[in-house]
Design an enzyme around this catalytic site. Sequence first.
Site, PDB file in Angstrom:
ATOM      1  CE  LYS A  16      -0.928  -0.506   4.969  1.00  0.00           C
ATOM      2  NZ  LYS A  16       0.264  -1.401   5.151  1.00  0.00           N
ATOM      3  CG  HIS A  51       8.532   2.173   4.979  1.00  0.00           C
ATOM      4  ND1 HIS A  51       7.736   2.020   3.871  1.00  0.00           N
ATOM      5  CD2 HIS A  51       8.018   1.336   5.916  1.00  0.00           C
ATOM      6  CE1 HIS A  51       6.790   1.140   4.123  1.00  0.00           C
ATOM      7  NE2 HIS A  51       6.932   0.700   5.361  1.00  0.00           N
ATOM      8  NE  ARG A  52      13.987   8.366   7.288  1.00  0.00           N
ATOM      9  CZ  ARG A  52      14.245   8.306   8.600  1.00  0.00           C
ATOM     10  NH1 ARG A  52      15.472   8.034   9.021  1.00  0.00           N
ATOM     11  NH2 ARG A  52      13.300   8.498   9.470  1.00  0.00           N
TER      12      ARG A  52
END
Lengths: 170, 170, 170
Positions: A16, A51-52
Amino acid sequence: MPHDLTLVLGGARSGKSRFAEAEVTACLGPWHYIATAQAFDDEMRARIGQHRVDRVQGWITHEVPFRVADCLSALPSDAPVLVDCLTLWLTNHLLAEHDLHAEYAALEAALSNRHGPIWLVANEVGLGIVPDNALARQFRDEAGRLNQRIAAMATRVRFIAAGLPLALKG
Amino acid sequence: MPHDLTLVLGGARSGKSRFAEAEVTACLGPWHYIATAQAFDDEMRARIGQHRVDRVQGWITHEVPFRVADCLSALPSDAPVLVDCLTLWLTNHLLAEHDLHAEYAALEAALSNRHGPIWLVANEVGLGIVPDNALARQFRDEAGRLNQRIAAMATRVRFIAAGLPLALKG
Amino acid sequence: MPHDLTLVLGGARSGKSRFAEAEVTACLGPWHYIATAQAFDDEMRARIGQHRVDRVQGWITHEVPFRVADCLSALPSDAPVLVDCLTLWLTNHLLAEHDLHAEYAALEAALSNRHGPIWLVANEVGLGIVPDNALARQFRDEAGRLNQRIAAMATRVRFIAAGLPLALKG
């Protein structure tokens, strides 16, 4: 009502965030990333770090575990914004025993004032069996209620599974 | 086969009851509400009370934890009916160690005899990780099997997430 | 890229295996069934036995808990194949502490070489609340990642609920 609000719903590791990021970066930047995760432990720090790394350059990152409404109000009204994720923001407020109804109202007001496109990522957590403990049940109920409220004001809602979107709205 | 049977599937706090109630009340009333919840504790009593407050007037409520087939047979054949929910009805029979196959057969026969529209609300509970204990796994398997059986005889099936429907059938 | 690969996603007892089997048996046989389940206990043996009884004749069954890629490479390239299921195959490798990235790469290579139609059944496990223990969280993350990878190379993806398919792709 916001002009252009997309709610991106999905399970853990459903893709997502990546789906939402791809939609945001199709807009003219810079893009604002409101990260609600708090790194309580190494596992969480590793997830946030990953995520970064996964994000391309061009993002302005704001680490905002609680005051997402204030952050939204401080950004240029027409800038593209991604909030990732709403469910961690709820978790933070639940654990801090804040007044959720006041928080929801402030968030909805701030969202309504946006002119630019905004994406909100949220977890769907209610499709397993009933959890054993009362706090987990309360969290599950609140997460479901919040998703319904945001979906009601959204212009688009997407449910993501295995990285692929189903259109629930718009 | 029933003439007009809708299965409304969804997770906890997905808005499935509200979705079903909105569809029922678009019909000419009075509307029959078959509530299968049993209030074992305060949390459950609070949930049931909240559901009751959320419903508009015009409903005739029947509290039927077990004998849904008998209740359906006793109602006027063309009256609009909502059963909320099938998964709690299954839970009640599982905990009472009743013969599920006999119960399913009786329910399917009663549903087949309806002429009016009927909505059945059910939980999707199989999309989390495998539960630790054998009873939870048995419940999860039975809930999935029951959903498949009712879906097979339904004229419409809707999957609800964040209050919004996806059409699985009809 | 495979010519004709369908990923069939769903929860426990969602009817995903039955859906996939019905699609496979619409092809000209014989059909190859790659079963990844390992029977560690009576419950699992009963599940496997029931799945076997549920299948019609005409299947050639291969019990392959680990080396699915090798099995695929050894089958005629244009034969219809069903792999049931990918999530148990992942579980087997996780518990054996194998190198998952090497396994994923070998699987993807073997899938790319198929000329005949192939169906892969997998569980969606990320839609409940966050599991308590770290191994369950790791499993949930890996299962989600694997589903995304296979979905990306699939020509069709179906999400099954209550025995009914939603098209996610193709």
